[in-house]
Design a protein around this motif. Structure first.
Motif, PDB file in Angstrom:
ATOM      1  N   PHE A  94      -2.956  -3.157 -14.335  1.00 49.56           N
ATOM      2  CA  PHE A  94      -2.872  -1.787 -14.838  1.00 49.56           C
ATOM      3  C   PHE A  94      -2.651  -1.771 -16.351  1.00 49.56           C
ATOM      4  O   PHE A  94      -3.174  -0.907 -17.054  1.00 49.56           O
ATOM      5  CB  PHE A  94      -1.761  -1.025 -14.099  1.00 49.56           C
ATOM      6  N   GLN A  95      -1.892  -2.735 -16.858  1.00 48.93           N
ATOM      7  CA  GLN A  95      -1.686  -2.806 -18.313  1.00 48.93           C
ATOM      8  C   GLN A  95      -3.010  -3.066 -19.033  1.00 48.93           C
ATOM      9  O   GLN A  95      -3.246  -2.525 -20.119  1.00 48.93           O
ATOM     10  CB  GLN A  95      -0.670  -3.891 -18.646  1.00 48.93           C
TER      11      GLN A  95
ATOM     12  N   ILE B 120       4.193   6.380 -19.205  1.00 52.04           N
ATOM     13  CA  ILE B 120       3.071   5.637 -18.623  1.00 52.04           C
ATOM     14  C   ILE B 120       3.145   4.159 -19.016  1.00 52.04           C
ATOM     15  O   ILE B 120       2.911   3.274 -18.192  1.00 52.04           O
ATOM     16  CB  ILE B 120       1.725   6.264 -19.046  1.00 52.04           C
ATOM     17  N   GLN B 121       3.474   3.904 -20.281  1.00 59.09           N
ATOM     18  CA  GLN B 121       3.570   2.503 -20.716  1.00 59.09           C
ATOM     19  C   GLN B 121       4.664   1.765 -19.950  1.00 59.09           C
ATOM     20  O   GLN B 121       4.478   0.616 -19.530  1.00 59.09           O
ATOM     21  CB  GLN B 121       3.843   2.422 -22.226  1.00 59.09           C
ATOM     22  N   LEU B 122       5.798   2.431 -19.759  1.00 54.71           N
ATOM     23  CA  LEU B 122       6.908   1.782 -19.057  1.00 54.71           C
ATOM     24  C   LEU B 122       6.620   1.657 -17.560  1.00 54.71           C
ATOM     25  O   LEU B 122       6.979   0.665 -16.927  1.00 54.71           O
ATOM     26  CB  LEU B 122       8.220   2.536 -19.306  1.00 54.71           C
ATOM     27  N   PHE B 123       5.949   2.666 -17.005  1.00 57.97           N
ATOM     28  CA  PHE B 123       5.511   2.605 -15.609  1.00 57.97           C
ATOM     29  C   PHE B 123       4.632   1.367 -15.408  1.00 57.97           C
ATOM     30  O   PHE B 123       4.828   0.585 -14.472  1.00 57.97           O
ATOM     31  CB  PHE B 123       4.751   3.895 -15.273  1.00 57.97           C
ATOM     32  N   ALA B 124       3.689   1.158 -16.329  1.00 61.12           N
ATOM     33  CA  ALA B 124       2.772   0.018 -16.220  1.00 61.12           C
ATOM     34  C   ALA B 124       3.515  -1.306 -16.396  1.00 61.12           C
ATOM     35  O   ALA B 124       3.155  -2.316 -15.804  1.00 61.12           O
ATOM     36  CB  ALA B 124       1.663   0.139 -17.263  1.00 61.12           C
ATOM     37  N   ARG B 125       4.544  -1.280 -17.193  1.00 58.97           N
ATOM     38  CA  ARG B 125       5.284  -2.520 -17.439  1.00 58.97           C
ATOM     39  C   ARG B 125       6.230  -2.860 -16.286  1.00 58.97           C
ATOM     40  O   ARG B 125       6.385  -4.016 -15.906  1.00 58.97           O
ATOM     41  CB  ARG B 125       6.080  -2.351 -18.737  1.00 58.97           C
ATOM     42  N   LEU B 126       6.837  -1.821 -15.706  1.00 59.03           N
ATOM     43  CA  LEU B 126       7.897  -2.049 -14.716  1.00 59.03           C
ATOM     44  C   LEU B 126       7.421  -1.892 -13.271  1.00 59.03           C
ATOM     45  O   LEU B 126       8.212  -2.085 -12.350  1.00 59.03           O
ATOM     46  CB  LEU B 126       9.064  -1.075 -14.976  1.00 59.03           C
ATOM     47  N   TYR B 127       6.144  -1.560 -13.066  1.00 60.98           N
ATOM     48  CA  TYR B 127       5.651  -1.380 -11.695  1.00 60.98           C
ATOM     49  C   TYR B 127       5.990  -2.625 -10.874  1.00 60.98           C
ATOM     50  O   TYR B 127       5.715  -3.754 -11.293  1.00 60.98           O
ATOM     51  CB  TYR B 127       4.133  -1.122 -11.710  1.00 60.98           C
TER      52      TYR B 127
ATOM     53  N   ALA C 231       0.831  -1.205   0.000  1.00 66.90           N
ATOM     54  CA  ALA C 231       0.000   0.000   0.000  1.00 66.90           C
ATOM     55  C   ALA C 231       0.867   1.256   0.000  1.00 66.90           C
ATOM     56  O   ALA C 231       0.550   2.254  -0.671  1.00 66.90           O
ATOM     57  CB  ALA C 231      -0.935  -0.011   1.220  1.00 66.90           C
ATOM     58  N   GLU C 232       1.964   1.208   0.741  1.00 69.48           N
ATOM     59  CA  GLU C 232       2.875   2.360   0.811  1.00 69.48           C
ATOM     60  C   GLU C 232       3.476   2.654  -0.570  1.00 69.48           C
ATOM     61  O   GLU C 232       3.559   3.813  -0.991  1.00 69.48           O
ATOM     62  CB  GLU C 232       3.991   2.026   1.825  1.00 69.48           C
ATOM     63  N   LEU C 233       3.857   1.598  -1.274  1.00 72.29           N
ATOM     64  CA  LEU C 233       4.370   1.751  -2.638  1.00 72.29           C
ATOM     65  C   LEU C 233       3.291   2.355  -3.541  1.00 72.29           C
ATOM     66  O   LEU C 233       3.582   3.239  -4.359  1.00 72.29           O
ATOM     67  CB  LEU C 233       4.807   0.381  -3.181  1.00 72.29           C
ATOM     68  N   GLY C 234       2.065   1.895  -3.364  1.00 71.30           N
ATOM     69  CA  GLY C 234       0.958   2.424  -4.161  1.00 71.30           C
ATOM     70  C   GLY C 234       0.765   3.910  -3.922  1.00 71.30           C
ATOM     71  O   GLY C 234       0.674   4.696  -4.877  1.00 71.30           O
ATOM     72  N   ARG C 235       0.719   4.317  -2.663  1.00 68.39           N
ATOM     73  CA  ARG C 235       0.518   5.745  -2.346  1.00 68.39           C
ATOM     74  C   ARG C 235       1.625   6.605  -2.927  1.00 68.39           C
ATOM     75  O   ARG C 235       1.378   7.677  -3.489  1.00 68.39           O
ATOM     76  CB  ARG C 235       0.447   5.946  -0.824  1.00 68.39           C
ATOM     77  N   ALA C 236       2.867   6.143  -2.789  1.00 68.85           N
ATOM     78  CA  ALA C 236       4.006   6.911  -3.311  1.00 68.85           C
ATOM     79  C   ALA C 236       3.930   7.021  -4.832  1.00 68.85           C
ATOM     80  O   ALA C 236       4.183   8.084  -5.412  1.00 68.85           O
ATOM     81  CB  ALA C 236       5.320   6.237  -2.882  1.00 68.85           C
ATOM     82  N   SER C 237       3.540   5.914  -5.458  1.00 65.93           N
ATOM     83  CA  SER C 237       3.492   5.881  -6.925  1.00 65.93           C
ATOM     84  C   SER C 237       2.385   6.780  -7.467  1.00 65.93           C
ATOM     85  O   SER C 237       2.597   7.537  -8.423  1.00 65.93           O
ATOM     86  CB  SER C 237       3.270   4.449  -7.410  1.00 65.93           C
TER      87      SER C 237
END
Ligand code: FAD
Length: 117
Positions: free
Chosen positions: A58-59, A42-49, A9-15
């Motif tokens: 998310f993808q 955004i595409q790379l964020f979704a791929r590398l999250y 959840a912490e990672l989610g909030r930060a992201s």
């Protein structure tokens, strides 16, 4: 390793914070290069999250609701919308996207210098 919901959840909030704050700073009138940069990010964020499950979901969301990059408003509205889709799936309350205007402030104090308004 075991799943740790607190850390996840912490990672989610930060992201989300970074993503929405970037949208709030995206140019109001982006160049084609600005638009490509955001689209790619955004595409790379979704791929590398880092949470693989989250990334996969998310993808799929991105395929259904492609990133909007034509203006700051369009980008911020799009990010708010897809975050709400994630909220819905996780049974979290919906955020009122009309209130996104001043919600995400980078604290940089240099709006004019970097983004022309
Ligand atoms: P968050 O959803 O983290 O939101 C933080 C703050 O942002 C809120 O307190 C509110 O002030 C504001 N906010 C809320 N909604 C919006 C909105 N629509 N627009 C703008 N601001 C808003 N977790 C999972 O367990 N499973 C998943 O599959 C999953 N997928 C994720 C995918 C992505 C791309 C990201 C970034 C995170 C994902 N997460 C997932 C994490 C999850 O979305 C939350 O970040 C986490 O559960 C913490 O939730 P929270 O209630 O603190 O608020």
């Amino acid at each position: 390793k075991l799943e740790n919901a607190t850390i996840k959840a912490e990672l989610g909030r930060a992201s989300w914070k970074l993503l929405h704050t970037m949208m709030a700073r995206f140019p109001e009138q982006p160049t084609p290069d600005d638009r490509l940069a955001l689209q790619t990010y955004i595409q790379l964020f979704a791929r590398l999250y880092p949470c693989g499950d989250c990334a996969a979901h998310f993808q799929k969301l991105l395929a259904k609701y492609p990133p909007q990059t034509s203006s700051r408003n369009a980008a911020a509205g799009w990010a708010c919308y897809v975050h709400n889709q994630v909220n819905k799936r996780l049974k979290k309350p919906e955020f009122d996207c009309n209130n996104i205007g001043d919600f995400y402030d980078c604290g940089c104090g240099d709006e004019k210098k970097n983004n022309g308004g």
